[in-house]
Enzyme design. Structure first.
Site, short mmCIF file in Angstrom:
data_model
loop_
_atom_site.label_atom_id
_atom_site.label_comp_id
_atom_site.label_asym_id
_atom_site.label_seq_id
_atom_site.Cartn_x
_atom_site.Cartn_y
_atom_site.Cartn_z
CE1 TYR A 102 -3.73 2.54 1.07
CE2 TYR A 102 -1.81 3.65 2.00
CZ TYR A 102 -3.13 3.68 1.58
OH TYR A 102 -3.83 4.86 1.66
CD GLU A 186 -5.84 4.27 -1.19
OE1 GLU A 186 -5.96 4.53 0.02
OE2 GLU A 186 -6.76 3.79 -1.86
#
Ligand code: GDP
Ligand code: MN
Length: 374
Positions: A102, A186
């Site tokens: 992530y 993101e």
């Protein structure tokens, strides 16, 4: 404003963040297996372009070969996911996943800087990561010399030097693109392939809606009325979408907040909040009601006016105008007091529209009618 996955990936590509090769397919396009030759692969991933995540779990992501591509693409293009009709797919090469990470940059107002967030436990939502693997989250303010600290923390977590070097480079690019009015960039998952390469398998890019004038390519959305927040902005109204069922209109941010709190206190849930600001005239009030009623989850309307520079008679005229022009189909509860209240209330009475003077009583009534009109 949230960009679609493929729009975000286009930005990533521009900033040299590796992304899988892919193509957009719209409803009505010809579906042929030629796409496998175009992308030079034998396996593809079909990804529904819908404005929310967790598609993996809700059937919005399918893996296909030449044999089942047409059938599965058709079925995905006919699918409704969480009430949203899929009209567009992003089709991309399937990656060989070794690990899922992530990585994101967000704007932190308190730190007055961008923050970099990395986790070696990617793939699931950051909320889940912070619950299940809080130790695996690295959070760093992107201020001078952040690279060294970030690299060290990644090495400490067991990532190889080669991967870390590449990760720092991708993070720098993400930071660079964020400076272009991006509130959140993101990559989840950032994939480490079996070939030991990092590739952005997903994108979530949120642009600052106040800076949309600098990003003309996304402004079409505003014109099509797709985003109520943007539509309201053009009319000089402040609209914020929430996920309840009572549409809330008030004059002034403080009063609107107070209406939201009161609703919550009595067990209600606001569908939005719309602030008409100070001194709104009848037309602006009508416009406000029109926008709120466009939200299909709004089952009742709660109008909370405490007139200061906003005059109750103007608001009442606006409400009457809206009732006549728009044919309001959901129950409406109005609280109307303050400047020119006598005139305003008289207009309401002449038009047989009920009003309240007490906000709490009105809030309770709005909650009740939202429940009944479902
Ligand atoms: P989201 O669920 O809406 O966030 O969609 P993602 O694009 O993040 O995909 C969800 C999951 O599907 C990922 O975490 C991966 O596990 C899987 N996935 C996505 N793309 C690929 C791919 O190219 N290859 C493989 N093997 N899995 C993928
Ligand atoms: Mn994702």
């Amino acid at each position: 404003m949230d960009l679609k996955e493929h729009q975000g990936k286009k930005i990533f590509k521009k900033y040299e963040i590796p992304v899988p090769s892919g193509k957009v397919i719209n409803q009505g396009d010809d579906l042929t297996v030629k796409i496998f030759e175009e992308l030079g692969v034998d396996e593809l991933v079909l990804k529904a372009q819908i404005p929310f995540g967790k598609r993996g779990k809700s059937g919005g992501i399918l893996f296909v070969t030449r044999e089942d591509f047409v059938e599965k693409a058709k079925s995905l293009l006919n699918k409704t996911i969480q009430g949203f009709k899929v009209e567009q797919l992003w089709v991309e090469e399937k990656l060989d996943i070794e690990k899922e990470y992530y990585l994101s940059t967000t704007l932190s107002r308190t730190d007055k800087s961008y923050m970099l967030v990395f986790s070696s436990a990617g793939g699931v939502d950051i909320e889940e990561i912070s619950e299940q693997h809080p130790d695996k989250i690295i959070k760093i303010a992107l201020k001078a010399d952040w690279q060294k600290q970030f690299a060290q923390e990644c090495l400490d977590q067991g990532l190889s030097q080669k991967v870390v070097t590449h990760l720092v480079k991708i993070s720098e690019k993400l930071h660079q693109l964020s400076r272009n009015d991006v509130m959140l960039a993101e990559i989840n998952p950032l994939i480490l392939t079996k070939q030991n390469k990092l590739i952005a398998a997903d994108s979530k890019v949120t642009l600052d809606a106040n800076a949309l004038f600098r990003h003309k390519e996304y402004q079409e959305k505003v014109k099509s009325g797709d985003g109520l927040e943007e539509e309201a902005k053009v009319k000089d109204l402040a609209y914020v979408q929430l996920d309840g069922d009572v549409g809330v209109i008030g004059n002034g941010a403080g009063l609107v907040m107070c209406a939201l709190d009161t609703l919550a206190h009595f067990g209600g849930q606001p569908a939005n909040f719309l602030d008409i600001g100070g001194g709104a005239d009848a037309d602006k009030m009508t416009e406000a009601m029109k926008i709120v009623l466009k939200n299909p989850s709004c089952k009742a309307l709660f109008i909370n006016i405490f007139g200061g520079i906003t005059k109750c008679d103007e608001v009442a005229k606006g409400i009457v105008q809206a009732v006549k022009k728009l044919g309001i189909k959901v129950p409406m509860t109005v609280r109307l007091v303050g400047t020119n209240e006598k005139q305003g209330q008289a207009i309401m009475e002449q038009n047989n529209i009920e009003y309240y003077q007490d906000m709490e009583i009105a809030a309770k009534k709005a909650i009740k009618s939202a429940k009944e009109s479902k």
